[in-house]
Each structure stands twice: as structure tokens, then as C-alpha cells.
Design a protein around this motif. Sequence first.
Motif, PDB file in Angstrom:
ATOM      1  N   ILE A 136      61.661  69.517  32.404  1.00 24.05           N
ATOM      2  CA  ILE A 136      62.202  69.370  33.756  1.00 24.05           C
ATOM      3  C   ILE A 136      61.188  69.888  34.781  1.00 24.05           C
ATOM      4  CG2 ILE A 136      64.095  69.925  35.314  1.00 24.05           C
ATOM      5  CD1 ILE A 136      65.829  70.398  32.831  1.00 24.05           C
ATOM      6  N   GLU A 137      60.941  71.199  34.761  1.00 22.89           N
ATOM      7  CA  GLU A 137      60.002  71.767  35.722  1.00 22.89           C
ATOM      8  C   GLU A 137      59.590  73.153  35.232  1.00 22.89           C
ATOM      9  OE1 GLU A 137      59.671  73.004  40.466  1.00 22.89           O
ATOM     10  OE2 GLU A 137      61.529  72.171  39.667  1.00 22.89           O
ATOM     11  N   VAL A 138      58.313  73.432  35.276  1.00 19.78           N
ATOM     12  CA  VAL A 138      57.822  74.747  34.871  1.00 19.78           C
ATOM     13  C   VAL A 138      58.038  75.736  36.010  1.00 19.78           C
ATOM     14  CG1 VAL A 138      56.096  73.863  33.258  1.00 19.78           C
ATOM     15  CG2 VAL A 138      55.484  74.205  35.668  1.00 19.78           C
ATOM     16  N   TYR A 139      57.998  77.020  35.651  1.00 19.05           N
ATOM     17  CA  TYR A 139      57.997  78.046  36.678  1.00 19.05           C
ATOM     18  C   TYR A 139      56.755  77.888  37.557  1.00 19.05           C
ATOM     19  CZ  TYR A 139      61.583  80.774  34.174  1.00 19.05           C
ATOM     20  OH  TYR A 139      62.740  81.204  33.573  1.00 19.05           O
ATOM     21  N   GLN A 140      56.903  78.171  38.823  1.00 21.38           N
ATOM     22  CA  GLN A 140      55.771  78.138  39.748  1.00 21.38           C
ATOM     23  C   GLN A 140      55.000  79.460  39.658  1.00 21.38           C
ATOM     24  OE1 GLN A 140      54.943  75.287  41.712  1.00 21.38           O
ATOM     25  NE2 GLN A 140      56.418  74.521  40.195  1.00 21.38           N
ATOM     26  N   PRO A 141      53.712  79.452  39.999  1.00 17.45           N
ATOM     27  CA  PRO A 141      52.909  80.677  39.879  1.00 17.45           C
ATOM     28  C   PRO A 141      53.434  81.840  40.706  1.00 17.45           C
ATOM     29  CG  PRO A 141      51.498  78.759  40.184  1.00 17.45           C
ATOM     30  CD  PRO A 141      52.900  78.292  40.410  1.00 17.45           C
ATOM     31  N   GLU A 142      54.189  81.548  41.761  1.00 18.19           N
ATOM     32  CA  GLU A 142      54.670  82.625  42.628  1.00 18.19           C
ATOM     33  C   GLU A 142      56.078  83.101  42.263  1.00 18.19           C
ATOM     34  OE1 GLU A 142      55.305  78.681  44.907  1.00 18.19           O
ATOM     35  OE2 GLU A 142      53.903  79.549  43.456  1.00 18.19           O
ATOM     36  N   GLU A 143      56.670  82.538  41.226  1.00 17.27           N
ATOM     37  CA  GLU A 143      57.986  82.996  40.765  1.00 17.27           C
ATOM     38  C   GLU A 143      57.840  84.141  39.762  1.00 17.27           C
ATOM     39  OE1 GLU A 143      61.248  79.902  40.177  1.00 17.27           O
ATOM     40  OE2 GLU A 143      59.451  78.699  39.817  1.00 17.27           O
ATOM     41  N   ASN A 144      58.914  84.911  39.612  1.00 14.61           N
ATOM     42  CA  ASN A 144      59.011  85.958  38.579  1.00 14.61           C
ATOM     43  C   ASN A 144      57.913  87.012  38.691  1.00 14.61           C
ATOM     44  OD1 ASN A 144      61.184  84.537  37.361  1.00 14.61           O
ATOM     45  ND2 ASN A 144      59.714  83.257  36.251  1.00 14.61           N
ATOM     46  N   LEU A 145      57.353  87.207  39.868  1.00 13.78           N
ATOM     47  CA  LEU A 145      56.300  88.212  40.017  1.00 13.78           C
ATOM     48  C   LEU A 145      56.865  89.601  39.758  1.00 13.78           C
ATOM     49  CD1 LEU A 145      54.516  86.839  43.214  1.00 13.78           C
ATOM     50  CD2 LEU A 145      53.599  86.856  40.883  1.00 13.78           C
ATOM     51  N   ARG A 146      56.102  90.401  39.081  1.00 16.71           N
ATOM     52  CA  ARG A 146      56.547  91.768  38.786  1.00 16.71           C
ATOM     53  C   ARG A 146      56.738  92.554  40.086  1.00 16.71           C
ATOM     54  NH1 ARG A 146      53.171  96.448  35.558  1.00 16.71           N
ATOM     55  NH2 ARG A 146      54.905  97.879  35.235  1.00 16.71           N
ATOM     56  N   LEU A 147      55.868  92.309  41.046  1.00 21.09           N
ATOM     57  CA  LEU A 147      56.016  92.964  42.345  1.00 21.09           C
ATOM     58  C   LEU A 147      56.796  92.033  43.266  1.00 21.09           C
ATOM     59  CD1 LEU A 147      52.500  94.627  42.730  1.00 21.09           C
ATOM     60  CD2 LEU A 147      54.528  95.436  41.542  1.00 21.09           C
ATOM     61  N   GLY A 148      56.116  91.086  43.910  1.00 20.16           N
ATOM     62  CA  GLY A 148      56.814  90.107  44.736  1.00 20.16           C
ATOM     63  C   GLY A 148      57.014  90.562  46.162  1.00 20.16           C
ATOM     64  N   ALA A 149      57.425  89.621  47.001  1.00 23.08           N
ATOM     65  CA  ALA A 149      57.587  89.894  48.433  1.00 23.08           C
ATOM     66  C   ALA A 149      58.563  91.037  48.651  1.00 23.08           C
ATOM     67  CB  ALA A 149      58.068  88.634  49.141  1.00 23.08           C
ATOM     68  N   GLY A 150      58.159  91.966  49.471  1.00 15.98           N
ATOM     69  CA  GLY A 150      59.009  93.102  49.789  1.00 15.98           C
ATOM     70  C   GLY A 150      58.895  94.280  48.850  1.00 15.98           C
ATOM     71  N   TYR A 151      58.032  94.151  47.827  1.00 15.77           N
ATOM     72  CA  TYR A 151      57.882  95.275  46.906  1.00 15.77           C
ATOM     73  C   TYR A 151      57.218  96.455  47.600  1.00 15.77           C
ATOM     74  CZ  TYR A 151      56.171  98.257  43.162  1.00 15.77           C
ATOM     75  OH  TYR A 151      55.894  99.344  42.364  1.00 15.77           O
ATOM     76  N   HIS A 152      57.756  97.620  47.381  1.00 14.19           N
ATOM     77  CA  HIS A 152      57.138  98.869  47.833  1.00 14.19           C
ATOM     78  C   HIS A 152      57.285  99.891  46.724  1.00 14.19           C
ATOM     79  CE1 HIS A 152      56.568  97.532  51.964  1.00 14.19           C
ATOM     80  NE2 HIS A 152      57.809  97.091  51.970  1.00 14.19           N
ATOM     81  N   ALA A 153      56.187 100.536  46.376  1.00 15.72           N
ATOM     82  CA  ALA A 153      56.248 101.583  45.364  1.00 15.72           C
ATOM     83  C   ALA A 153      57.218 102.659  45.839  1.00 15.72           C
ATOM     84  CB  ALA A 153      54.864 102.182  45.130  1.00 15.72           C
ATOM     85  N   ARG A 154      58.189 102.965  45.010  1.00 19.71           N
ATOM     86  CA  ARG A 154      59.235 103.903  45.398  1.00 19.71           C
ATOM     87  C   ARG A 154      58.668 105.300  45.624  1.00 19.71           C
ATOM     88  NH1 ARG A 154      64.036 105.880  41.376  1.00 19.71           N
ATOM     89  NH2 ARG A 154      64.756 107.628  42.638  1.00 19.71           N
TER      90      ARG A 154
END
Length: 975
Positions: free
Chosen positions: A538-556
Motif C-alpha cells: 500500500i504505502e511505506v512509512y515516510q522518512p519523517e514519520e516515527n522519528l524518535r525525537l520529532g517536531a516539538g521534542y525537548h530534552a526533559r
Amino acid sequence: MTAVGASSLLPVLNNHPHSHERFGAVEELERVLRAEMRGEVRFDAGSRALYSTDASNYRQVPIAVVVPRDAADVEAALRACRSVGAPVLARGGGTSLAGQCCNVAVVLDFSKYMRSIQSLDPDARVAQVEPGIVLDRVREAAELHRLTFAPDPATHSRCTIGGMIGNNSCGVHALMGGKTVSNIRALDVVLYDGTRMTVGATSDEELRAIVASGGRRGQIYQSLLNIRDRYADLVRQRFPRIPRRVSGYNLDELLPEHGFHVARSLVGSEGTCVTIVGAQLDLKPSPPYRRLVALGFADPFLAADHVPFVLEYKPIGLEGFDGMLVDFMLRKQLAVEDVKLLPEGRGHLLVEFGAWSAEEADLQAAEFVLASQSLAPQPHAQLYSPADAARVWKVRESALGATVFVPGEPHGWEGWEDAAVPPARLGSYLRDLAELMRDYNYRSPMYGHFGQGCVHMRINFDLESEEGIRKYRDFIDHAADIVLAYGGSLSGEHGDGQARAALLPKMFGSELMQAFREFKAVWDPLNRMNPGKLIDPIEVYQPEENLRLGAGYHARKTDTYFSFSGDHGSFAEATLRCVGVGACRKAGSGTMCPSYMATQEEQHSTRGRAHLLWEMLEGGVLKDEWQDEHVHEALDLCLSCKACKSECPVNVDMATYKAEFLAHYHERHGHRLRDYAFGFMDRWAHAASYAPALANLPMRLPPAASLVKATLGIAPARTLPRFASKSYQKGIARSRTTGAGERVLLWPDTWNNYFHPPALSAAHSVLASAGFSVETPRQHLCCGRPLYDFGFLKQARSYLERVMRTLAPQIDSGMPIIFLEPSCASVFRDELLNFFPADERAQRLSRSTRLLSDFLVERAPHYRPPQREGARILLHGHCHHKSVLKMNAEVDLLRATGAEVEVLDSGCCGMAGPFGFEKEKFAVSQTLAERVLLPAVRSASAETLIVTDGFSCREQIAQNSSRRAVHFAEIIAPR
């Protein structure tokens, strides 16, 4: 990990990453798996967190983790998954860089049990192996017959053969023997539907017979034949003819000219088609005589331009790297002395020749060096001795560590790190890519397999903001266009996984993409094998999906006892330091990671612990923060050896992380009596020094000794060390200065002062004989080393403050402070600065701290130790000595006695302070001791001197053999 009920799991995705179908039969899956498997079944949050990421940018929490014992277990696991429709992911060493080893699936880990060489036939040059075996074990066995498994990626010490097959791995010597695909004879595979079959090359006659036999196997071969016939011309046209085409499925291996090799067509399929339970490997001749030449050019582009010239001389390895990599290495203090061996230049080629005689290898190298001087511009050339060649290879192997967590640099990430082009066009490609990186304000060192046109990078992508992620995606789209314009492959080694899967239509076109989907459907029609990765119906995951960090990530942000100044004051940033390359999972050499060596468990590796700590702070899977029992269980077997701080490519400091965690953990969970007994041993030893005979009495009476051990949880087989009849401090006139030379302070550490004073007395004599004026503190002082093992960080900080107050005059004057016990010296080199990073007195104290051997070499260059001509010395290094302080000076001085010195590659002795005394850790302690150290001690002659500076190490030897080890100071003391 301790299992918990599966009912606590949230529903997880089934079938496809974008499907709305939900898989809720988790309880049923766990029940069936436990009923049908002999191996280990893990549904607990800790195990799922451990396997949620690999060495890539991606993170997906699995349904469960299964550790099969054999092929029958694998079949049972697949049967269970099939009963509820659960997807499956087979995983090797977990070092994949493109996200293919993390998914919402049942993860199969073969590396603990299915890791044997079932047969090795040197005449036929073939080995039959299980998928979980580590590459180095195969190579070691093959080298006994001057054979090798040719592909050798940088992760050779821990990558598994199954993972290499899944990824089509390459490495330095793929130039000599090809990619993994070229070295596979046959595969034993299990399909999701339960079909088990052995596949390999297929003659026309065999092919007709298989198809005619019908059944599932016949159906598969007929379908593959149809794919071949329908797409053969396109495969020939569109597959780039380069050494490093790893992208896509190997449909070219089904062509008649390649023998309809079904096994090789499955190589590089990244677990999306079949599960491998066995492999027949082709072994190739391994030239035993190697010579290394390095060429230095003005820049890496010129170095790449000259790859075709170098290839004319048929080297067996051709690697390259740029000046930025060297700059980063020096900034990180990596292989600093080894870097000095490189010839002048900002772009280097390492050219290795191999032959069957030393003379032939010398001739090849000499002819090449001579020919290289005719080039314009003329490169700087250097031919190395075998010993220096090993050091130069260390520079190349340190490349990954040099590209991450570089002081003053933003973080570098994978994502565009292994594209490959024709070697003849490498220079032009790198120039165009460098220009594109400048347009995006990106930069990265360049290094890798120049001889096959494959160059690695770790670019400073911003993967923590929406704008940065959009920019990353835009960049890789343009970079792909450049690669394809040069006739290259999007992946030349690390695979497509998720990082490059969505870009494959650019490379292959819509018709071949359809061929790939049909190939996957032949093996996995239900799309349950690693869905969404590499190829999907159907469709593979895109390179920007499932990122360990991702948009809005901030080290706690969290309050900590240590400063973590090297990680911007953030413990969360420190846990992010682990990039998953898994060097801590090696088992054949070095010290890191002792508990993994003993257990073969991911949770007891440095990587596993770092990932769990990161997950703990994120709070998604692990909910209990500092009180999380999964994290506590993983850290409990950490020996705090500090080896990871030096051997880990990115300097993960698990000993410090463990101490920090325990300090918070015990704020809610009280300490055990044993913690106080061992943690404050300096106080009990100081008190015992007033009446040592009385203090020793309980351990001399068997009933009392048994009661003490039972009360404190000490292993029955252990004997607590006895207090000395007179401490070192009591044996000399306190604070009396001896000698008239430069003043030095001899540190009376708890272990040598109260338990083994002859070592301190010997050191005193050595220093005096070398012309120094030796002082000893009046007061009882302690570095507090045992406190860190139990999380007593408030008290540990207080101990150090007391030392700095008490010794302020000596510290401020810059007086050298000489240590005998490496674990104590390491406190002042390491923990002290982590507590007080901006304190000038702490800085001075750290600079003044010296082990006896280092001090003698640095400050007494004319000192000569007493001679022991003809003696033999077996030297075992304490973990902190090897990792924090280094042992070169001690080895040099011991050899200066005229003795023959053998330095054991024995790793951790297993005692590690209180660790080896604790009842529940005794077995691990003994396993580590028996790995190298104890067999070497027992086999040593009676005349051999056994030397180790660690008090714990000497105890381990004494409690497991009839031998007694001595301190270095006792060997070089005046006689």
C-alpha cells in the motif's frame, strides 16, 4: 525483564501502518506464545522499550519480544503470531541505521541462543551457521583455515549474520570479496504462513522439477519465474551496475545469468519477506600478509578523483575520509596519537594490499607508493609497519564516534549516510553533494568505502522542529536526484528501511516498484513481515514519520546531583548520547560491557540501559520515572567499570548514569543494610583500625561469619577481606616528610591503608628512592568511591568537599597527589569535576591526581626500576585504570625491569568493589572472572608474578585460586 500482564498493553497496530484495523488480541498472543515456545517470551514494558529503536532516527514500540532457542521455536512463534494476525520483525544486533529494525510487531531476537556454527568445511569453503551468530566468531573460525567471510562492516564485533543477510552488509573488504549477497550459498527460511524451505541457486532442470511438484514451494518458484520473465529487461536496464547497489530487492539474482539464485534474491530484504533460521556461507581465501599505505591529498574530492588510479593496483581495501573527520577526532580526543601517523593532507585514502607471502605484499605496496608519486598533484604517501597499520585503521574505525556529540557542533544524524555512485565518478558526486549541503547550511565529515563509491555522513539535520524536518525531507529529495544523476544507488550499505524507502520510486520507476511489491507478495501475501518498511503493498512509512525525537521534542529538564556539563547540564541529553551502534555488545575483547558479556541480554548492555533511561524520562512506555523497576533491574548488574566512557564510540558514561538514577530511586526506596555496610566501608575500616584483631574475629568464627553473610546478603562462597594488623598511616610517623626533593602527597586509600599497607609502604620507598619528599595526610580521608555504587551522592559530594578543605594548602600549591588504587584516582579525575565543574580547587585537584606509574614517567624521567631480568609478569588492568587513566606508563616501567610482561585482555575481573560479594550477583562475577583472568592465572607458572593495582581484582584472584597478586608498587620497590 520480568514479565507483566499483557492486558496492560494498549491496542497496537496490525497489518499496515496506515490501516484503521486494530490488533487487540494481545492476551491471546501471549498465552499461545508461552504455551508453544521453549524460548523466552516478553510482553513487559521494559522489554518493549528496549527494542523500540535501533541505531537509526526512528522509534516504534513493539508488541512483544521473543527470544527463540532454535528453529522449532521460530516456527512456533510464527504459528502463534499467525493465529492472531500479529506482524513479525526478525532482528539481528539492532545496529541498523535506516529504521528497518524497529516496528509495531513481535520482535524475534536470535542473538542470545541461535548463535552457533553448525559446520565449517574448509575444503568446500562453506560454513553453515545460525542467524544470531556474530560475524567475528565466523571469521575467527574461518581464519584458522586462512579463509574469511568477506563482508566486514565496522560493527563486525557485534553484528549478526542474520542481520547482515537482512541488510546486505558490506564493509571494508567487500572490495576483496563482495557484498553479503555475493557470499551466500543457501538459506533455510520460514515463511509467515509456516512454510519452511531451503533456497539457493536453481538450475533450469531443478526449477522445472520444483514447479512441477506443486504445493506452496512450487507456487513460490512459479511466481518468481513469472516475475523474472516479466521484468528481466527492466532489471537489466534500471539496476545500476555499481559495486554498492543495496537499494531495492535483488531481482537481478533471479536472472538466468545469475542462476536463478533464490537465496541471494532474499538478501537485503530487511525481514519483509521471510525469517531466516540458517545460512550457508561461502568462504573466501584470506591473504594473511597485509600492508597499508596512506595517501594524503589537499582535499577529499581530490582523494576521490584518484580512486580509479588506486583500483588499478588491485588493493583488498580502499577507504577514505576528510580533514573534518580528523578535526572532530582531535576535538573529541579520539585516537589522538594515532592521527599523528597520517600523512599531510585534508583528504586521505587508506589502501590495503594482501598477499600470500610477506615479500609479495611488500612488493605490491612498494610499487604502489612509487607509482603514486607520479600523480599530479603529488600526494603525500606513507607505508606502515603492521603495528602502525593497526593504529591507522583505528583512526578509520573511530569515524562514527568522531561525528557525534562533537564539542561546539550541533548533533549529527543519519538520514543521508550511505548513498553509492560509480567509483570513477565519486569526486564529482562529492563536490555536488557538498555544494547542496552548503545551500542547506548543513555539514558533515565524509568517510567510508571510497573504493566502491560509498561514502558515509552524519549531517546536522534538525529533527526537533517542523521546519527542520521539512528541510531534512527536502534535502534528501534533492540529494537523491544527485545520486541518480550519477547512476548511483540511494543505499550502498545500510539499507532502505524507512529512511530511504519512500525515495525508491525515483530510482527504479513505477514498473520495477510493482515488481518489488509482487516479489514481497510471493513470500508474504498478508503483509505481516516488517510492514511499512522497504517495500509495502500500500504505502511505506515516510522518512519523517516515527522519528524518535520529532517536531516539538525537548530534552526533559530534571534536577540532578551531577552537573552533566558535557551534555549541556541535561541528564536527558546525556541519555540521548547513545546512537545505538552497539559496540557494548561485543564479547571478544576489551572491557565494555562486562554484564552483557556474562548475560548476552540487551537490557544489560550499555546501549540497552541508555535507551531505558531515555524512555524513563520520556514516560511513554515506562511510567514510574526514577522509581521504575525495569530501569533498576537493568542497572543492577552494571559493574560501574567505566569502560563505556572510553570504549563506547560516543562515550556513554553508564557508571555516572547509574549513580544518578540510584540517588533518585532511593529517595523513595530505602537503602538496604548491605548498602550502608559496603557504601561506608571507609568508616568501618577506620574504626576497625583501632582494634583490627577484634574486628576480624567474627569472620574467623564460622557461625558468626555465616550470620554476617546472611544478614548482609553476601555470597556464601566469598570471604570478607581481613583488616591489617596496623594501617599504613599508623605504621609511619604521621605527616612526617621523608627526603629532600620535590614534595609529593601519597594518598592513603581505604583499601591499601587498612587492608594491604605493604603496597603503600612500597610506593613510599619508590618515591623516596626516586628523589621525592613524601608526605601522608594525618586525617582519615576517603574519596567515597563505594558510595556511588549505592546512590549515596549527597554523602559522596560531602566526602569530596572535606578532601578539598583538608588538603587545601597542598592542592592550591599544585603538589602532586599520588594514588595506588585506580578506582580512587578516577574519582578525582571524573566524579569530582562532574560535581564541581566550575570550582578552581576541584580543577587543580584533578590536575594534580596521578597514579604512581604515570607520575614516575612524567616527573622522574631518569628513574629506573630495579631489574628483574628473566622474570615473567602477568598484568591485569583494573577497569578504571584502563578506561579513565590508561596503562601505558605502568606497562613501560614493568618492561623496563627487564621482565617479560604479558598484558591480559581480560576485561573486568567481575569483583568490581562490592559487586562480586553480593549473593545475587555472584554468578555473573564468576562468569566474568572465568572468561580470561582466572584461566590465565591458573595456567601461569609458579614463578610468574601476577600484578594488578585494583584491590578488588587482587581479591578476585585470591578467592578463586591459590595465587596472590601484588600491586605494581611492590614490583618496583627497592630490594
